[in-house]
Design a protein around this motif. Structure first.
Motif, short mmCIF file in Angstrom:
data_model
loop_
_atom_site.label_atom_id
_atom_site.label_comp_id
_atom_site.label_asym_id
_atom_site.label_seq_id
_atom_site.Cartn_x
_atom_site.Cartn_y
_atom_site.Cartn_z
N HIS A 271 0.85 -1.19 0.00
CA HIS A 271 0.00 0.00 0.00
C HIS A 271 0.89 1.24 0.00
CE1 HIS A 271 0.92 -0.95 4.19
NE2 HIS A 271 0.85 0.36 4.42
N HIS B 47 2.03 5.35 0.75
CA HIS B 47 1.93 6.47 1.70
C HIS B 47 2.57 7.68 1.03
CE1 HIS B 47 0.71 4.12 5.19
NE2 HIS B 47 1.72 3.28 5.02
N HIS C 185 4.70 0.03 0.44
CA HIS C 185 5.31 -1.03 1.25
C HIS C 185 4.27 -2.01 1.78
CE1 HIS C 185 4.91 0.75 5.61
NE2 HIS C 185 3.82 0.92 4.92
N GLU D 69 3.55 -4.76 5.28
CA GLU D 69 3.91 -4.99 6.68
C GLU D 69 3.31 -6.33 7.12
OE1 GLU D 69 3.38 -0.68 8.61
OE2 GLU D 69 2.16 -1.01 6.85
MN MN Z 1 1.95 1.34 5.97
#
Ligand code: MN
Length: 287
Positions: A60, A62, A104, A106
């Motif tokens: 996703h 940012h 990135h 996670e």
């Molecule tokens: Mn993130």
């Protein structure tokens, strides 16, 4: 004698999910909004994860701010679209300046996924001023052994960002910010000094304290008055873990939509267009 701050607002976290992570969100919410210079604080877990279970947030984007991940237990593996990757384990912190753009993912680390266990951590979103929103992205990782700390009678202060009593975090922040993890023994008492031009908050991760005549327990966040120089903390009968967040307000318009935080609606639209056209990340983030 320094003057103690008073509490302006106490607010409770609310439960939500992010990609299979159980989250308690401290802010934004109706009472707190975006406590400038911060945008969001998510408390992940503590949650039990079985071996081979795939909780996590897939790739996703940012843009326009920074994400700060700090782990108490378990291990998160971070990977971005330029193949920068790394593990964030207990006591480690990753300070990611997304700025002009990072994509990135996670997930729990491979090692953690083998065995399963408890995931417990925090993700803080820090705003960037207008002139830094489109600057180069960057990662800073501070491992637990390199985190400055101050051991006092009855409590421990870990300086994640900023400085305290001469201990300086190696993290370079883009605006003046302090981020501290305090571990208190039962009945510990302290006055925590905050620069007078900062916004300041306290979040209780576990346990229960008294401050300025109020009781603040696990999952509650308190925002303090600008006036005054210290946050007064009196622990109750149990050990307590808490975070203190402080920073100089950026004082600029905030226009946010999902993973983008800019100053205007036009800049948000541009972020969507750039992302859609594959022009989102123009340069490799510095490690
Ligand atoms: Mn993130």
């Amino acid at each position: 004698m320094s003057k103690p701050k008073t509490i302006e607002i106490i607010s409770r976290t609310y439960p939500t999910m992010e990609g299979g992570f159980e989250i308690r969100r401290a802010f934004p919410n109706q009472g707190l909004g975006h406590p400038d210079p911060f945008l969001m604080l998510d408390h992940m877990g503590p949650m039990k994860v079985k071996a081979k279970e795939k909780a996590g947030v897939s790739p996703h984007p940012h843009r326009g701010f920074e994400t700060v991940t700090y782990m108490f237990e378990g291990e998160i593996h971070h990977k971005d679209s330029y193949d920068n990757e790394g593990d964030i384990g207990p006591g480690d912190m990753q300070w990611m300046t997304a700025a002009s753009g990072i994509i990135h993912s996670e997930f729990p680390s491979e090692k953690f996924q083998e065995t399963g266990g408890t995931l417990h951590g925090l993700q803080l979103w820090v705003n960037l001023p207008k002139d830094k929103k489109m600057s180069s992205p960057k990662y800073q990782q501070i491992n637990t052994k390199d985190m400055p700390n101050i051991q006092k009678d009855g409590y421990l202060i870990r300086v994640l960002a900023g400085s305290y009593e001469g201990q300086v975090s190696p993290v370079k922040t883009q605006t003046p910010i302090g981020y501290y993890h305090l571990t208190l023994e039962p009945q510990a008492k302290l006055s925590f000094k905050i620069p007078t031009d900062w916004m300041s908050m306290l979040y209780v991760v576990s346990g229960k304290i008294s401050s300025s005549g109020e009781s603040i327990e696990e999952g509650f966040v308190a925002k303090y008055s600008q006036e005054g120089e210290t946050i007064e903390i009196q622990n109750q009968d149990q050990p307590t873990e808490l975070m203190i967040l402080g920073g100089k307000p950026i004082d600029e318009p905030v226009f946010s939509y999902g993973p983008f935080v800019m100053n205007t609606e036009a800049e948000i639209r541009k972020a969507f267009v750039d992302f859609h056209n594959g022009e989102f990340t123009k340069e490799k983030a510095e490690l």
